[in-house]
Structures are given as structure tokens and as C-alpha cells.
Enzyme design. Structure first.
Site, PDB file in Angstrom:
ATOM      1  N   GLU A   1      31.029  40.670  34.396  1.00  0.00           N
ATOM      2  CA  GLU A   1      30.563  40.192  35.707  1.00  0.00           C
ATOM      3  C   GLU A   1      29.162  40.728  35.992  1.00  0.00           C
ATOM      4  O   GLU A   1      28.640  41.580  35.279  1.00  0.00           O
ATOM      5  CB  GLU A   1      31.508  40.664  36.828  1.00  0.00           C
ATOM      6  CG  GLU A   1      32.434  39.593  37.388  1.00  0.00           C
ATOM      7  CD  GLU A   1      31.710  38.506  38.178  1.00  0.00           C
ATOM      8  OE1 GLU A   1      30.464  38.567  38.296  1.00  0.00           O
ATOM      9  OE2 GLU A   1      32.382  37.601  38.682  1.00  0.00           O
TER      10      GLU A   1
ATOM     11  N   ASN B   1      33.101  35.287  45.569  1.00  0.00           N
ATOM     12  CA  ASN B   1      32.295  34.856  44.430  1.00  0.00           C
ATOM     13  C   ASN B   1      31.126  33.974  44.882  1.00  0.00           C
ATOM     14  O   ASN B   1      30.986  33.673  46.070  1.00  0.00           O
ATOM     15  CB  ASN B   1      33.154  34.089  43.416  1.00  0.00           C
ATOM     16  CG  ASN B   1      33.669  34.974  42.297  1.00  0.00           C
ATOM     17  OD1 ASN B   1      32.926  35.786  41.749  1.00  0.00           O
ATOM     18  ND2 ASN B   1      34.944  34.837  41.965  1.00  0.00           N
TER      19      ASN B   1
ATOM     20  N   ASP C   1      33.260  30.486  40.245  1.00  0.00           N
ATOM     21  CA  ASP C   1      33.147  31.932  40.080  1.00  0.00           C
ATOM     22  C   ASP C   1      31.723  32.332  40.485  1.00  0.00           C
ATOM     23  O   ASP C   1      31.231  31.885  41.508  1.00  0.00           O
ATOM     24  CB  ASP C   1      33.488  32.327  38.638  1.00  0.00           C
ATOM     25  CG  ASP C   1      34.045  33.736  38.541  1.00  0.00           C
ATOM     26  OD1 ASP C   1      33.317  34.686  38.911  1.00  0.00           O
ATOM     27  OD2 ASP C   1      35.192  33.910  38.095  1.00  0.00           O
TER      28      ASP C   1
END
Length: 282
Positions: A15, A143, A194
Site C-alpha cells: 500500500e 481508500n 482501492d
């Protein structure tokens, strides 16, 4: 647009990729591994922490603002030392930090979520010049935090809704104005938004978890094109390279066994330029 492997280290939950414009260097996280990763002069480097870490912005050449499950920290890239700036749900043992990005005004947006994606336990905050303010509550998986080049619009999502939202910003201070509206609704295609990033033309590039891709949408929400990846669980994109013409993307290996999963990828985009990542102003 063909993706190649930029870094083959496996992240359980990759991430928060960040291209540091002063260092010409990519940083990213493995949330479940409590790691910050980078490459320096082609050599792999990483730092391991005693709690989950997930996102960062740059303060100066040698200092990051780094989000963890308990706070926002200054992180010294030379010494590896952390200094707390402000707590972030530090007393809440259910949640951790997740997606985050600096805005054009020098603020830093950071989302939280439950360790087990508990419904409605997360939120989205903004840190700006010493103040941490909650912007949106009742978030399950925060997100897609990113910003238009003009600085007057932000994007974000709660992944479980399958909708990316947009909201107007005060172009001077960066604080939200009015109410959020739906930017892209992915329910019909059963896609899961995302992480996301905006290019220099205002197009929004959204990683879609489980779909092997980052999809690009015009500022009016019209689908334009996609970048495909061998990895299934693409988690977050970032523009980088000296000319900002490369699209990096983290992926996640959690729950999967394929060799492609969890690596960090890059796509060369000859006709696209990203925005430089904005500096966080403390």
C-alpha cells in the site's frame, strides 16, 4: 500498457506508494508486515516497525510524515527515528491507518479502518498545520484519497460501497466544502475501488482490487482506459520517475498463492504525466 515488476519483494498487503520528488525515489508499505520499503541506487532497503504502518507524505528531503495505527509521525530516513506529530485513534484497538495522501495545500488526508474491516469503524481525517480534524465517519475501508491538480476537488471512497466520491475544496485552505457526491459507481460492474491518484490532466487512476487493473477515468467520471497487471489484488497506484511518466502500483499477496501476488509493479506511460506528490506543511 504492459506492467513489469519493479520490486520482487512480496508484500502481504502492499500500500501507500509515494514518489519522493526531491529524492527521485519510490517508497511504499507492507501494512501487514509493518514495513516501509524502498530502493536506493538499485539496492533494496526496508524498515520494520512495532506496529502497522500504511501511508506517507514528504516533509523535506530526509523526512516523511508516516501514518501508523496509533499516530502521524515524522520519520527520519537517515536515522530511522520516529517522532510523534499527533495521535490517530491511538486509544481505539479496533482500527489502524490505511490509505493516505498529501493535498495541494500541504495538508495530509489519512483514512482508518478496522483490522478486520469491521463495519463503519473507520474514518477519514485531515491534518493541516497542527490540526487533525475528522472529515468523514462511519467508513468501513477507507481508500482512493487523491486530489485534482487545481486543488479544489478531492476524491475518496469506502471500498465496500463500490462508489468513489468527490467533494469540493476551498482552493486556499484545502478544507472540504458542501457535501460529497458520487464520482464513479462501480456496483454494476462489481468492482472494488482501492487506492487512487490523479494525473496532471485531472484524470483519476483507481486501483480495482481483485480485477488485475488500475482504471483511468476522466474528471467527469467517464472511463478512459486501463493498465493491466498480472497480480490480481492491485491496491494503490502512484506516478513517479524523473518525468512522472511511470505508473507504479502496489499489490497484495494476502489470501493468494500465485507468484505474481504482492510484488510492486511499474507501467511506462509515454503520453501521461502525473502530478508531483505535494509537500506536507507542518
Amino acid at each position: 500498457m504492459t506492467a513489469t515488476v519493479f520490486d520482487s519483494r512480496i508484500c502481504a498487503l502492499g500500500e501507500g506508494p509515494l514518489w519522493h520528488p526531491l529524492r527521485n525515489q519510490l517508497f511504499w508499505f507492507d501494512i501487514l508486515g509493518s514495513r516501509l520499503l524502498t530502493q536506493s541506487k538499485g539496492e533494496a532497503q526496508e524498515w520494520v516497525f512495532d506496529e502497522h504502518v500504511s501511508a506517507a507524505g514528504w516533509i523535506d528531503r530526509d523526512t516523511l510524515m508516516m501514518a501508523s495505527e496509533t499516530g502521524l509521525y515524522k520519520f527520519d530516513l537517515n536515522s530511522g527515528e520516529r517522532e510523534l506529530i499527533v495521535p490517530l485513534e491511538a486509544d481505539n484497538k479496533v482500527t489502524r491507518s490505511n490509505d493516505g495522501r498529501a493535498d495541494p495545500q500541504g495538508g495530509f488526508w489519512i483514512g482508518t479502518m478496522g483490522f478486520n474491516a469491521e463495519e463503519g469503524e473507520g474514518a477519514i481525517y485531515r491534518y493541516y498545520r497542527g490540526e487533525l480534524r475528522q472529515l468523514f465517519a462511519d467508513i468501513t475501508i477507507s481508500n482512493a484519497i487523491c486530489f485534482a491538480p487545481s486543488g479544489d476537488r478531492a476524491y475518496f471512497c469506502d471500498t465496500v460501497t463500490k462508489q468513489v466520491m468527490t467533494i469540493s475544496l476551498d482552493a486556499t485552505t484545502g478544507w472540504p466544502l458542501g457535501h460529497a457526491e458520487v464520482f464513479v459507481d462501480l456496483n454494476q460492474d462489481n468492482l472494488n475501488p482501492d487506492g487512487a491518484v490523479v494525473d496532471s490532466q485531472g484524470n483519476v487512476w483507481i486501483a480495482q482490487w481483485g480485477a488485475h487493473r488500475v482504471a483511468c477515468y476522466a474528471s467527469d467520471g467517464t472511463f478512459l482506459r486501463e493498465a493491466k497487471f498480472e497480480a490480481e489484488q492491485v491496491s494503490c497506484p502512484a506516478f513517479g520517475g524523473p518525468a512522472l511518466d511511470k505508473l507504479f502500483a502496489t499489490t497484495a499477496a494476502v489470501g493468494l498463492s500465485g507468484d505474481a501476488e504482492g510484488q510492486t509493479y511499474v507501467v511506462d506511460l509515454a503520453d501521461v504525466r502525473g502530478q508531483p506528490e505535494h509537500q506536507v506543511i507542518l
